[in-house]
Scaffold this motif. Sequence first.
Motif, mmCIF file in Angstrom:
data_model
loop_
_atom_site.group_PDB
_atom_site.id
_atom_site.type_symbol
_atom_site.label_atom_id
_atom_site.label_comp_id
_atom_site.label_asym_id
_atom_site.label_seq_id
_atom_site.Cartn_x
_atom_site.Cartn_y
_atom_site.Cartn_z
ATOM 1 N N PRO A 1 0.812 -1.220 0.000
ATOM 2 C CA PRO A 1 0.000 0.000 0.000
ATOM 3 C C PRO A 1 0.849 1.277 0.000
ATOM 4 C CG PRO A 1 -0.908 -1.600 1.533
ATOM 5 C CD PRO A 1 0.403 -2.156 1.065
ATOM 6 N N LYS A 2 1.995 1.246 0.670
ATOM 7 C CA LYS A 2 2.852 2.436 0.696
ATOM 8 C C LYS A 2 3.355 2.780 -0.693
ATOM 9 C CE LYS A 2 7.069 4.376 2.709
ATOM 10 N NZ LYS A 2 8.186 4.174 3.674
ATOM 11 N N VAL A 3 3.835 1.770 -1.428
ATOM 12 C CA VAL A 3 4.363 2.024 -2.773
ATOM 13 C C VAL A 3 3.240 2.464 -3.713
ATOM 14 C CG1 VAL A 3 5.472 0.966 -4.776
ATOM 15 C CG2 VAL A 3 6.327 0.489 -2.474
ATOM 16 N N VAL A 4 2.071 1.836 -3.599
ATOM 17 C CA VAL A 4 0.936 2.235 -4.414
ATOM 18 C C VAL A 4 0.551 3.684 -4.111
ATOM 19 C CG1 VAL A 4 -1.519 1.838 -4.884
ATOM 20 C CG2 VAL A 4 0.057 -0.101 -4.677
ATOM 21 N N THR A 5 0.559 4.050 -2.836
ATOM 22 C CA THR A 5 0.237 5.422 -2.444
ATOM 23 C C THR A 5 1.210 6.416 -3.065
ATOM 24 O OG1 THR A 5 -0.714 4.684 -0.344
ATOM 25 C CG2 THR A 5 -0.037 6.997 -0.489
ATOM 26 N N LEU A 6 2.505 6.117 -2.977
ATOM 27 C CA LEU A 6 3.506 7.022 -3.554
ATOM 28 C C LEU A 6 3.321 7.149 -5.060
ATOM 29 C CD1 LEU A 6 6.642 5.868 -1.529
ATOM 30 C CD2 LEU A 6 5.368 8.004 -1.257
ATOM 31 N N ALA A 7 2.998 6.038 -5.730
ATOM 32 C CA ALA A 7 2.787 6.082 -7.176
ATOM 33 C C ALA A 7 1.535 6.892 -7.521
ATOM 34 C CB ALA A 7 2.665 4.664 -7.725
ATOM 35 N N LEU A 8 0.493 6.709 -6.725
ATOM 36 C CA LEU A 8 -0.752 7.436 -6.940
ATOM 37 C C LEU A 8 -0.540 8.943 -6.791
ATOM 38 C CD1 LEU A 8 -4.146 6.413 -5.352
ATOM 39 C CD2 LEU A 8 -3.299 8.737 -5.093
ATOM 40 N N LEU A 9 0.126 9.349 -5.715
ATOM 41 C CA LEU A 9 0.378 10.770 -5.481
ATOM 42 C C LEU A 9 1.283 11.362 -6.551
ATOM 43 C CD1 LEU A 9 0.802 10.799 -1.597
ATOM 44 C CD2 LEU A 9 -1.199 11.469 -2.935
ATOM 45 N N SER A 10 2.227 10.553 -7.019
ATOM 46 C CA SER A 10 3.118 11.019 -8.079
ATOM 47 C C SER A 10 2.346 11.322 -9.354
ATOM 48 C CB SER A 10 4.201 9.969 -8.350
ATOM 49 O OG SER A 10 5.036 10.363 -9.418
#
Length: 234
Positions: A189-198
């Motif tokens: 979820p952390k990596v997905v969150t960072l990708a989403l915000l990017s």
Amino acid sequence: MSEPKIRRTRNGARLPADQATPRYLGENIEKDLREVSERADGGTMQSRILVAAIALFAERGYENLNMRTLAGWVGLKAPTLYNYYASKEQLLVEAIELGMTDFFSYILEGIDEVPREERLFEIVRRHAGYKMRHRLIARANDRLIDPQFARMFLPEDTARHFSGRMAGYRHTVQDLVRDYVADDAPVSPKVVTLALLSQCDRMAYWYNPKGQMTPDQALEQVSILIRRMLGTAA
């Protein structure tokens, strides 16, 4: 008539000419200055100074901005500017604070009233929309909240404060991402969150208001992309 001399920083970088019309990256940012400052406190001179400072610090660098240039941007005499801010460091800190507050308020105001199943996608729409609507100020803000910039020019406790505000926002989004991505998923979820915000942040860089895509079409494209990232139907 002789050409005006090009001004450069100590490391050789070119500086834009001082000018009365507010510009950032070669484009007029008067609309952004007005809208963001009016949201802050009704458009007072104090908020206008801070929003102008965001663009100038980002374009010229902290060391290369003088208070006279900033005063000229907002229609003041340099000595008058010190009636609002006693030092350039105080101005920098309050400019970053205003930029963050405007951004987070735009995204998070009333968000708890949105149904949980739609909350993440509403955040995406607001985040991407802010970056698209205020793309010049958003790009300037990105430079000022960069960790390397913070280490160079901000007191340690102030840098931690701003870092904490950014982390708090990421945690809010990550909590919603967990509705779609399990902790033991192949991509966390952390990596997905960072990708989403990017993806949302990049709206300030790839969207062209003079291009063929309307704002609504651009937002729809990002929404579809993020829904696919999360494995939900578009």
